[in-house]
Design an enzyme around this catalytic site. Structure first.
Site, short mmCIF file in Angstrom:
data_model
loop_
_atom_site.label_atom_id
_atom_site.label_comp_id
_atom_site.label_asym_id
_atom_site.label_seq_id
_atom_site.Cartn_x
_atom_site.Cartn_y
_atom_site.Cartn_z
N CYS A 90 29.11 -3.45 -31.52
CA CYS A 90 29.57 -4.84 -31.57
C CYS A 90 31.03 -5.02 -31.19
O CYS A 90 31.46 -6.11 -30.83
CB CYS A 90 29.33 -5.43 -32.96
SG CYS A 90 27.59 -5.58 -33.39
N HIS A 339 26.69 -14.32 -30.89
CA HIS A 339 27.31 -13.00 -30.79
C HIS A 339 26.61 -12.19 -29.69
O HIS A 339 25.71 -11.40 -29.97
CB HIS A 339 27.17 -12.32 -32.16
CG HIS A 339 27.65 -10.92 -32.25
ND1 HIS A 339 28.57 -10.35 -31.37
CD2 HIS A 339 27.34 -9.93 -33.15
CE1 HIS A 339 28.79 -9.09 -31.74
NE2 HIS A 339 28.05 -8.81 -32.80
N CYS A 369 33.51 -5.94 -37.25
CA CYS A 369 32.70 -4.89 -37.84
C CYS A 369 31.81 -4.30 -36.75
O CYS A 369 31.55 -4.94 -35.72
CB CYS A 369 31.86 -5.41 -38.99
SG CYS A 369 30.71 -6.73 -38.55
#
Length: 383
Positions: A90, A339, A369
């Protein structure tokens, strides 16, 4: 060592899963920010860009074959422009900008692009496989999902469903207010594409629901656990979307050569590893450590962007760092706009630079994160 600067940054609108980009090839979507940066800043990609670094979390199928190399070629730039794709899960898009800044600071490049792409409709999560060797379990007792990690964070910090739902509702309303005020107009570039054999122009994020409130969220079913045994659901989790983003990074010499003015100086970057079971606590030590290594406190930072992978990640970060929610994710976050894994960091970090300009402030900190327990952080300074 020399300073590295963000000269300009753009992103595509984020299309909802199966939405307006469903017929758009990821390579075409990845090329859009490159073309927009070229047009906005008057350079010639074939002559002036020394490298392209793109994050991409699922580099398989239509995102295979090093999409960072293919994107400038699809943009029409000469085959002399190299490209490299990276995967820090991510945090990939933010890491791409951080690596571009490091290359610039080291003197290896004067003009470089860092960005990211993820087309989650055409190349779904998990497409690249997810097998884990048995040897892993000789060192770690358990393998969890990110959703379960988010649930365990909520349990560890004692957050109620209302606590995390309030974060989610705020994200939606903040995106709506920012969009209404035109804050996204500065850096979201419209994309002309084909949809069902017709030409369309996509101008705005498709995932947000700015009218969402906690009463609406309270009625949604849990996503990872049985009812009554958790707090995480689709409404307080990041949206699955399609999008790409890129930032133009340059040294002082690179800016002088092209007559550019910088948006922000990249002050420092940092990465950490954390427990892979709760998995998503990385922004906490990443924030604390990057502040410490720059002799700064949380009060020295004017604006924060913390990726809203799940609302419990934000609530834990706020509690542990003491940061002000009113100065965090001011224009909404991934719960609202979505996202697109490999691209998100390349959208959030520049969004921070635009906020510093809008509010005439100095320092911003972006942190994310990361799956399997990592965190990435970047401090920028408005110039």
């Amino acid at each position: 060592m020399q300073d590295a600067y963000i000269v300009d940054a753009v992103r595509t609108p984020f299309g909802k899963q199966g939405g307006s980009f469903r017929d758009t090839h990821p390579q075409d979507l990845a090329a859009e920010p490159l073309l927009a940066l070229e047009e906005r800043n008057g350079f010639t990609g074939s002559e002036d860009i020394e490298d392209v670094i793109y994050g991409c979390v699922t580099p398989t199928d239509e995102q295979a074959n090093n999409i960072a190399r293919l994107a400038p070629m699809v943009a029409g730039w000469d085959d002399t422009v190299p490209g490299v794709q990276l995967d820090r899960m991510c945090g990939s898009g933010q890491q791409a900008i951080n690596f571009a800044a490091a290359q610039t600071a080291a003197g290896a490049h004067d003009v470089i692009i860092g960005g990211g792409i993820e087309h989650m409709s055409r190349v779904p999560m998990g497409s690249a496989g997810s097998s884990i060797t048995d040897t892993y379990f000789e060192h770690f007792d358990e393998l969890t999902t990110q959703g379960e990690g988010a649930e365990r964070i909520a349990e560890q910090w004692g957050f109620s469903r209302d606590d995390v739902d309030q974060i989610a509702a705020d994200s939606q309303s903040r995106w709506g207010e920012a969009a209404e005020a035109g804050h996204y107009d500065t850096h979201v570039t419209p994309v002309e594409t084909e949809l069902d054999d017709e030409t369309v122009v996509v101008e705005e994020d498709e995932h947000p629901r700015p009218g969402t409130d906690t009463d609406t969220l309270a009625n949604l079913p849990l996503a990872f656990r049985g009812e009554g045994d958790g707090v995480i659901h689709a409404g307080n989790s990041s949206g699955i979307v399609d999008g790409s983003a890129a930032a133009l990074i340059a040294s002082e010499d690179g800016m002088d050569e092209h007559g550019w003015e910088p948006m922000a100086r990249i002050v420092d970057t940092h990465v950490v590893g954390v427990d892979p079971v709760t998995m998503l606590t990385g922004p906490i030590p990443a924030t604390n450590e990057i502040l410490e290594q720059n002799d700064m406190s949380i009060d020295d930072i004017d604006r924060f962007e913390v990726n809203e992978a799940f609302a419990s990640v934000i609530t834990a970060w706020l509690e542990e760092t003491g940061a002000d929610w009113d100065r965090t994710n001011t224009w909404g976050g991934a719960i609202a706009h979505g996202h697109p894994l490999g691209a998100t960091g390349a959208a959030l970090l520049p969004k921070l630079a635009y906020q510093l300009e809008e509010y005439d402030e100095q320092y911003g900190l972006c942190t994310m994160c990361i799956g399997f327990g990592q965190g990435v952080a970047t401090i920028i300074e408005r110039v």
